[in-house]
Write a protein that holds these residues in place. Sequence first.
Motif, PDB file in Angstrom:
ATOM      1  N   LYS A  75     -13.039  -7.004  -7.085  1.00  0.00           N
ATOM      2  CA  LYS A  75     -11.853  -6.312  -7.558  1.00  0.00           C
ATOM      3  C   LYS A  75     -10.869  -6.121  -6.417  1.00  0.00           C
ATOM      4  O   LYS A  75     -11.227  -5.663  -5.332  1.00  0.00           O
ATOM      5  CB  LYS A  75     -12.236  -4.957  -8.156  1.00  0.00           C
ATOM      6  N   LEU A  76      -9.614  -6.464  -6.692  1.00  0.00           N
ATOM      7  CA  LEU A  76      -8.546  -6.320  -5.712  1.00  0.00           C
ATOM      8  C   LEU A  76      -7.254  -6.041  -6.459  1.00  0.00           C
ATOM      9  O   LEU A  76      -6.803  -6.857  -7.261  1.00  0.00           O
ATOM     10  CB  LEU A  76      -8.402  -7.584  -4.863  1.00  0.00           C
ATOM     11  N   GLY A  77      -6.689  -4.851  -6.226  1.00  0.00           N
ATOM     12  CA  GLY A  77      -5.393  -4.518  -6.797  1.00  0.00           C
ATOM     13  C   GLY A  77      -4.272  -5.049  -5.920  1.00  0.00           C
ATOM     14  O   GLY A  77      -4.302  -4.888  -4.693  1.00  0.00           O
ATOM     15  N   ILE A  78      -3.290  -5.681  -6.530  1.00  0.00           N
ATOM     16  CA  ILE A  78      -2.193  -6.301  -5.790  1.00  0.00           C
ATOM     17  C   ILE A  78      -0.881  -5.786  -6.368  1.00  0.00           C
ATOM     18  O   ILE A  78      -0.654  -5.855  -7.586  1.00  0.00           O
ATOM     19  CB  ILE A  78      -2.242  -7.840  -5.891  1.00  0.00           C
ATOM     20  N   ILE A  79      -0.021  -5.282  -5.498  1.00  0.00           N
ATOM     21  CA  ILE A  79       1.319  -4.842  -5.881  1.00  0.00           C
ATOM     22  C   ILE A  79       2.317  -5.601  -5.023  1.00  0.00           C
ATOM     23  O   ILE A  79       2.318  -5.468  -3.792  1.00  0.00           O
ATOM     24  CB  ILE A  79       1.491  -3.319  -5.701  1.00  0.00           C
ATOM     25  N   VAL A  80       3.123  -6.418  -5.675  1.00  0.00           N
ATOM     26  CA  VAL A  80       4.187  -7.164  -5.002  1.00  0.00           C
ATOM     27  C   VAL A  80       5.490  -6.401  -5.226  1.00  0.00           C
ATOM     28  O   VAL A  80       5.846  -6.102  -6.375  1.00  0.00           O
ATOM     29  CB  VAL A  80       4.297  -8.595  -5.559  1.00  0.00           C
ATOM     30  N   ILE A  81       6.185  -6.099  -4.151  1.00  0.00           N
ATOM     31  CA  ILE A  81       7.350  -5.220  -4.242  1.00  0.00           C
ATOM     32  C   ILE A  81       8.538  -5.880  -3.555  1.00  0.00           C
ATOM     33  O   ILE A  81       8.387  -6.634  -2.582  1.00  0.00           O
ATOM     34  CB  ILE A  81       7.045  -3.836  -3.616  1.00  0.00           C
ATOM     35  N   TYR A  82       9.720  -5.619  -4.107  1.00  0.00           N
ATOM     36  CA  TYR A  82      10.968  -6.077  -3.496  1.00  0.00           C
ATOM     37  C   TYR A  82      11.977  -4.932  -3.558  1.00  0.00           C
ATOM     38  O   TYR A  82      12.288  -4.425  -4.640  1.00  0.00           O
ATOM     39  CB  TYR A  82      11.533  -7.302  -4.212  1.00  0.00           C
ATOM     40  N   ARG A  83      12.464  -4.528  -2.366  1.00  0.00           N
ATOM     41  CA  ARG A  83      13.501  -3.514  -2.282  1.00  0.00           C
ATOM     42  C   ARG A  83      14.764  -4.167  -1.755  1.00  0.00           C
ATOM     43  O   ARG A  83      14.770  -4.729  -0.650  1.00  0.00           O
ATOM     44  CB  ARG A  83      13.084  -2.377  -1.350  1.00  0.00           C
ATOM     45  N   PRO A  84      15.860  -4.136  -2.516  1.00  0.00           N
ATOM     46  CA  PRO A  84      17.098  -4.759  -2.045  1.00  0.00           C
ATOM     47  C   PRO A  84      17.599  -4.067  -0.778  1.00  0.00           C
ATOM     48  O   PRO A  84      17.281  -2.899  -0.518  1.00  0.00           O
ATOM     49  CB  PRO A  84      18.061  -4.561  -3.213  1.00  0.00           C
ATOM     50  N   PRO A  85      18.388  -4.759   0.043  1.00  0.00           N
ATOM     51  CA  PRO A  85      18.932  -4.131   1.253  1.00  0.00           C
ATOM     52  C   PRO A  85      19.849  -2.970   0.891  1.00  0.00           C
ATOM     53  O   PRO A  85      20.453  -2.934  -0.181  1.00  0.00           O
ATOM     54  CB  PRO A  85      19.704  -5.276   1.929  1.00  0.00           C
ATOM     55  N   GLY A  86      19.943  -2.022   1.810  1.00  0.00           N
ATOM     56  CA  GLY A  86      20.806  -0.866   1.587  1.00  0.00           C
ATOM     57  C   GLY A  86      20.120   0.425   1.975  1.00  0.00           C
ATOM     58  O   GLY A  86      19.071   0.442   2.643  1.00  0.00           O
ATOM     59  N   GLN A  87      20.725   1.545   1.589  1.00  0.00           N
ATOM     60  CA  GLN A  87      20.185   2.857   1.909  1.00  0.00           C
ATOM     61  C   GLN A  87      18.848   3.079   1.191  1.00  0.00           C
ATOM     62  O   GLN A  87      18.588   2.521   0.135  1.00  0.00           O
ATOM     63  CB  GLN A  87      21.197   3.941   1.498  1.00  0.00           C
ATOM     64  N   MET A  88      18.009   3.935   1.796  1.00  0.00           N
ATOM     65  CA  MET A  88      16.695   4.222   1.227  1.00  0.00           C
ATOM     66  C   MET A  88      16.805   4.923  -0.121  1.00  0.00           C
ATOM     67  O   MET A  88      16.074   4.586  -1.060  1.00  0.00           O
ATOM     68  CB  MET A  88      15.891   5.085   2.204  1.00  0.00           C
ATOM     69  N   GLY A  89      17.727   5.874  -0.261  1.00  0.00           N
ATOM     70  CA  GLY A  89      17.925   6.557  -1.528  1.00  0.00           C
ATOM     71  C   GLY A  89      16.647   7.221  -2.026  1.00  0.00           C
ATOM     72  O   GLY A  89      15.984   7.965  -1.317  1.00  0.00           O
ATOM     73  N   GLU A  90      16.294   6.921  -3.283  1.00  0.00           N
ATOM     74  CA  GLU A  90      15.094   7.487  -3.908  1.00  0.00           C
ATOM     75  C   GLU A  90      13.872   6.597  -3.736  1.00  0.00           C
ATOM     76  O   GLU A  90      12.889   6.734  -4.475  1.00  0.00           O
ATOM     77  CB  GLU A  90      15.350   7.707  -5.402  1.00  0.00           C
ATOM     78  N   PHE A  91      13.919   5.699  -2.772  1.00  0.00           N
ATOM     79  CA  PHE A  91      12.829   4.739  -2.628  1.00  0.00           C
ATOM     80  C   PHE A  91      11.492   5.429  -2.355  1.00  0.00           C
ATOM     81  O   PHE A  91      10.480   5.119  -2.993  1.00  0.00           O
ATOM     82  CB  PHE A  91      13.154   3.750  -1.502  1.00  0.00           C
ATOM     83  N   THR A  92      11.470   6.388  -1.426  1.00  0.00           N
ATOM     84  CA  THR A  92      10.209   7.037  -1.070  1.00  0.00           C
ATOM     85  C   THR A  92       9.649   7.833  -2.244  1.00  0.00           C
ATOM     86  O   THR A  92       8.440   7.776  -2.528  1.00  0.00           O
ATOM     87  CB  THR A  92      10.421   7.953   0.143  1.00  0.00           C
ATOM     88  N   ASN A  93      10.492   8.557  -2.950  1.00  0.00           N
ATOM     89  CA  ASN A  93      10.018   9.355  -4.090  1.00  0.00           C
ATOM     90  C   ASN A  93       9.504   8.469  -5.220  1.00  0.00           C
ATOM     91  O   ASN A  93       8.447   8.745  -5.817  1.00  0.00           O
ATOM     92  CB  ASN A  93      11.142  10.256  -4.598  1.00  0.00           C
ATOM     93  N   GLU A  94      10.238   7.412  -5.539  1.00  0.00           N
ATOM     94  CA  GLU A  94       9.801   6.526  -6.624  1.00  0.00           C
ATOM     95  C   GLU A  94       8.550   5.742  -6.229  1.00  0.00           C
ATOM     96  O   GLU A  94       7.690   5.472  -7.079  1.00  0.00           O
ATOM     97  CB  GLU A  94      10.932   5.584  -7.003  1.00  0.00           C
ATOM     98  N   LEU A  95       8.446   5.382  -4.945  1.00  0.00           N
ATOM     99  CA  LEU A  95       7.229   4.696  -4.506  1.00  0.00           C
ATOM    100  C   LEU A  95       6.022   5.629  -4.579  1.00  0.00           C
ATOM    101  O   LEU A  95       4.910   5.191  -4.899  1.00  0.00           O
ATOM    102  CB  LEU A  95       7.421   4.177  -3.076  1.00  0.00           C
ATOM    103  N   ASP A  96       6.238   6.905  -4.304  1.00  0.00           N
ATOM    104  CA  ASP A  96       5.170   7.894  -4.445  1.00  0.00           C
ATOM    105  C   ASP A  96       4.691   7.964  -5.892  1.00  0.00           C
ATOM    106  O   ASP A  96       3.475   8.035  -6.171  1.00  0.00           O
ATOM    107  CB  ASP A  96       5.674   9.249  -3.965  1.00  0.00           C
ATOM    108  N   MET A  97       5.619   7.922  -6.843  1.00  0.00           N
ATOM    109  CA  MET A  97       5.241   7.933  -8.264  1.00  0.00           C
ATOM    110  C   MET A  97       4.451   6.685  -8.624  1.00  0.00           C
ATOM    111  O   MET A  97       3.464   6.744  -9.382  1.00  0.00           O
ATOM    112  CB  MET A  97       6.494   8.051  -9.124  1.00  0.00           C
ATOM    113  N   LEU A  98       4.856   5.531  -8.091  1.00  0.00           N
ATOM    114  CA  LEU A  98       4.156   4.282  -8.398  1.00  0.00           C
ATOM    115  C   LEU A  98       2.730   4.308  -7.855  1.00  0.00           C
ATOM    116  O   LEU A  98       1.770   3.981  -8.578  1.00  0.00           O
ATOM    117  CB  LEU A  98       4.928   3.104  -7.820  1.00  0.00           C
ATOM    118  N   LEU A  99       2.561   4.679  -6.597  1.00  0.00           N
ATOM    119  CA  LEU A  99       1.226   4.682  -5.996  1.00  0.00           C
ATOM    120  C   LEU A  99       0.327   5.743  -6.621  1.00  0.00           C
ATOM    121  O   LEU A  99      -0.897   5.558  -6.697  1.00  0.00           O
ATOM    122  CB  LEU A  99       1.340   4.909  -4.492  1.00  0.00           C
TER     123      LEU A  99
END
Length: 541
Positions: free
Chosen positions: A130-154
């Motif tokens: 078993k191996l969980g794989i998450i492929v992610i792409y964040r467009p260039p620019g300010q971080m914004g809500e990236f950390t909070n939304e990534l916390d929800m995903l994980l």
Amino acid sequence: MHRRRKITHRRQNHSNLRRLRKTTPTAASFSVGLWNCQSAVNKADFIASYANHLSLQLLALTETWIKPENTATPAALSNNYSFSHTSRPSGRGGGTGLLIANGLKHTPLLPTNTYTSFEYHATLVNTPAKLGIIVIYRPPGQMGEFTNELDMLLSSIPDQDCPMLFLGDMNIHLDSPCSTDFISLMHSFDLEQVPSPPTHKAGKNLDLIFTRNCDTDSLTVTPLHLSDHYFIQLNVCIEKEPKAAPTMVSFRRNLRDLSADQYSSLVTDNMPPPDSFSSLNVNDATDALCSTLSSCLDDLCPLTTRVMRSNKPQPWLKNDTVRELRSRLWAAERKWREKRIHADLKNYQLLLASFSTCLTTAKAEFYHSKINSLTDSRKLFATFNTLLNPPPPPPATGLTAEALASFFTGKVAAISSQFTDATCSGPITCSAPLYPSTKGAIFSSFTPLTESEALTLVTCSRPTTCPLDPIPTNLLQTIAPAIIPAITHTINASITTDRTSLGAHSRYRGMESSPQPTRYPLGFPRDRYRDLFSFLFTPPL
């Protein structure tokens, strides 16, 4: 008065104890790649062939640029792989996907959810570990809500102890103060960063890889000519419980160089003398004939084993030009990795571009020739379907005990209802017999078969061969004149003794059985000898 019951205590005999055998966990290894391809639409053939060239089992892609209505690109990427992806809902660009080798079973890891700061694709590989794989792409620019939304995903991952591979194009400069919260978040989920050299031609680490409960090694970074991002390859190792996985091998004989005259002479020399062979019963005669044919063939053309490939190469990869370019590509890649000279890298990239162009041309020529040669409309539409539509993804594993029990209950009820007849009083008791009784006369003698008739039966039969045959049928027909006395004796012995060679049948079916008497109906015509011959000798021969 009640007598007091005497209680005796058993003594412990430690010599009866047996030491338990411990199983040491083994490691399951995955060959993984990561690449920001900057549009897989016009690079589909190259991506699939390059992954096959590197023998990758998993290839994570970012910026696939595949729109939701585009089914041709996923179909082109599904050569030797299963392509699972998530498109950007609207607009151009973006998109994430994962190429998974056909031998790996996989299911969706997380339900599809839309975040404003990044795109992702989550898959759970179930075999060989078993191996969980998450492929992610964040467009260039300010971080914004990236950390909070990534916390929800994980936080939404069901099994936090499952080995995890989190990778993709983050567009985060780790040397910037803005990345502090991101690094702290990854550490809080026990995700460790895999160190790597720069992954972008500007000298930055934009493509990041994080792992949990797994080890990595052999990380390499290759600059390709088709993208600003470098191609990353590494091995991911996971400890798993040992499981004996049989190695798939194929058995072959080189019959091209076999001389029929030499084989016929060897069989004749190793067969029992005619006088002693004619005294053998049906089972012994059949065993002697089959064993002699098999052993002589093994002496002249022994069986060779070869490990089977898990994925068959695509037919257009067998093109001579493509094969030559692949050999030159391997040599150029080895030379560049050994010396790390810029001129060798340029030569490798030029060969890679030539290989990509040649591959596209070879695939187009293959399908052009295939489509023009098809006359069956069903096969023609099936070919177009494979080009325009990818294979369906595997179903989710949501089977429960109740669903399994209800399935078999319904199946048993459906089968039971088929036995109910209107003329019967119930499913079991029936007034009318199901099958009419047949009674035939018995006839006790046959005219023996001559050698010329037996030779005609052997040589005029269709040269079909099954895995139970000790030698190929066409080879048997070639040497038939030399062994036809033995075949004729075996057939006539079976007829005159009223027995068939069931011992030979059961030997090839992995079971033992004693010969049983066989009765034939009256009026058995002489032209039915062909069927009798097939019944007697098709299983062993």
